[in-house]
Design a protein around this motif. Structure first.
Motif, mmCIF file in Angstrom:
data_model
loop_
_atom_site.group_PDB
_atom_site.id
_atom_site.type_symbol
_atom_site.label_atom_id
_atom_site.label_comp_id
_atom_site.label_asym_id
_atom_site.label_seq_id
_atom_site.Cartn_x
_atom_site.Cartn_y
_atom_site.Cartn_z
ATOM 1 N N VAL A 109 0.860 -1.181 0.000
ATOM 2 C CA VAL A 109 0.000 0.000 0.000
ATOM 3 C C VAL A 109 0.902 1.239 0.000
ATOM 4 O O VAL A 109 2.127 1.134 0.041
ATOM 5 N N ILE A 110 0.291 2.406 -0.061
ATOM 6 C CA ILE A 110 1.066 3.642 -0.166
ATOM 7 C C ILE A 110 2.063 3.780 0.975
ATOM 8 O O ILE A 110 3.230 4.133 0.762
ATOM 9 N N GLU A 111 1.637 3.489 2.192
ATOM 10 C CA GLU A 111 2.538 3.630 3.333
ATOM 11 C C GLU A 111 3.758 2.724 3.181
ATOM 12 O O GLU A 111 4.871 3.069 3.606
ATOM 13 N N GLY B 159 -1.208 2.877 -4.854
ATOM 14 C CA GLY B 159 -2.566 3.339 -4.616
ATOM 15 C C GLY B 159 -3.636 2.330 -4.943
ATOM 16 O O GLY B 159 -4.755 2.411 -4.435
ATOM 17 N N ASN C 99 -3.875 -0.887 -4.134
ATOM 18 C CA ASN C 99 -4.282 -1.690 -2.976
ATOM 19 C C ASN C 99 -5.000 -0.848 -1.930
ATOM 20 O O ASN C 99 -5.874 -1.360 -1.216
ATOM 21 N N ASP C 100 -4.657 0.439 -1.838
ATOM 22 C CA ASP C 100 -5.414 1.331 -0.962
ATOM 23 C C ASP C 100 -6.846 1.457 -1.475
ATOM 24 O O ASP C 100 -7.798 1.496 -0.687
ATOM 25 N N ARG D 171 -8.861 -1.569 -0.512
ATOM 26 C CA ARG D 171 -9.264 -1.535 0.896
ATOM 27 C C ARG D 171 -10.495 -0.673 1.131
ATOM 28 O O ARG D 171 -11.158 -0.787 2.164
ATOM 29 N N SER D 172 -10.780 0.211 0.167
ATOM 30 C CA SER D 172 -11.900 1.144 0.334
ATOM 31 C C SER D 172 -13.125 0.767 -0.468
ATOM 32 O O SER D 172 -14.092 1.532 -0.528
ATOM 33 N N ARG E 119 -8.849 11.357 1.984
ATOM 34 C CA ARG E 119 -7.823 10.602 2.693
ATOM 35 C C ARG E 119 -6.738 10.147 1.729
ATOM 36 O O ARG E 119 -5.540 10.236 2.023
ATOM 37 N N PHE E 120 -7.155 9.667 0.564
ATOM 38 C CA PHE E 120 -6.197 9.219 -0.442
ATOM 39 C C PHE E 120 -5.288 10.365 -0.850
ATOM 40 O O PHE E 120 -4.070 10.187 -0.999
ATOM 41 N N TYR F 286 -1.316 10.115 -0.495
ATOM 42 C CA TYR F 286 -0.613 10.060 -1.771
ATOM 43 C C TYR F 286 0.277 11.287 -1.943
ATOM 44 O O TYR F 286 1.414 11.184 -2.421
#
Length: 211
Positions: free
Chosen positions: A44-46, A67, A69-70, A73-74, A98-99, A103
């Motif tokens: 994921v981004i983190e 992004g 996989n983020d 998750r949403s 949030r994205f 990002y």
């Protein structure tokens, strides 16, 4: 060149040896150039922040694909009830905001490395169910708008995978690139190498006609 992000660039699990994005990229690079894969399937981004810590000292160019996989998750927000279109869009707005925060922070970290970076959009999913595919890709368009804006703001070139991967043959499954998809992505990356980083952002799509 270093590849950062998720399974769009780390697709070795889904193709035969030699059919991965990094392998097809290496075949297209000039003699003496190298490509290093730090992207990881499922990231994921983190997680890309951790990948940045492992950059080799001789890295000159970064390719970032993050992004997707983020977004996965949403996806629950897409089936939540809403009393109106405005209410539904409000739910998506929360996800988008949030994205945008996380990002944007990632591209700040990428920019801080001092390397020249190329940014990938999230391609459309190839879900077998047409209705599900349309809704998911509509929502992805909202997140891709964030990616486009954040890249342009930093004058980073954009590799637009949405334009490039448009055939079922480009996918090993609903969300992973096939060997043909790897070839298309590699072509887009190589096309972006000519970008003049002293100027504005630009979009690169390679040449899907090659495959």
């Amino acid at each position: 060149m270093v590849l950062l992000g998720d399974s769009i660039l780390d697709n070795g699990t889904y193709v035969r040896a030699g059919g991965e994005v990094v392998a097809r990229l290496r075949a297209r690079l000039h003699s003496g150039d190298a490509a290093t894969l730090l992207a990881r399937d499922g990231a994921v981004i983190e997680g890309v922040h951790q990948q940045l810590l492992a950059l080799p000292g001789d890295a000159t160019d970064l390719v970032v694909s993050a992004g997707g996989n983020d977004a996965l998750r949403s996806t629950g927000v897409l089936v939540e009830p809403a009393g109106s279109v405005a209410a539904a869009l409000g739910k998506i707005l929360v996800v988008r905001d949030r994205f945008a925060r996380i990002y944007g922070a990632l591209l700040d970290a990428v920019e801080a490395t001092g390397r020249q970076a190329k940014i990938c959009t999230i391609y459309d999913v190839w879900s077998p169910e047409a209705g599900q595919r349309r809704v998911a890709n509509l929502a992805l368009g909202v997140l891709n708008d964030v990616i486009t804006r954040e890249a342009a703001r930093r004058r980073m070139p954009l590799i637009d995978l949405r334009v490039m991967l448009t055939k079922q043959e480009h996918f090993a499954n609903a969300i992973e690139p096939s060997e043909m998809g790897s070839e298309v992505i590699a072509a887009g990356i190589v096309a972006s190498l000519a970008h003049d980083h002293s100027g504005p952002s630009a979009m690169y799509v390679g040449d899907a006609r090659e495959v």
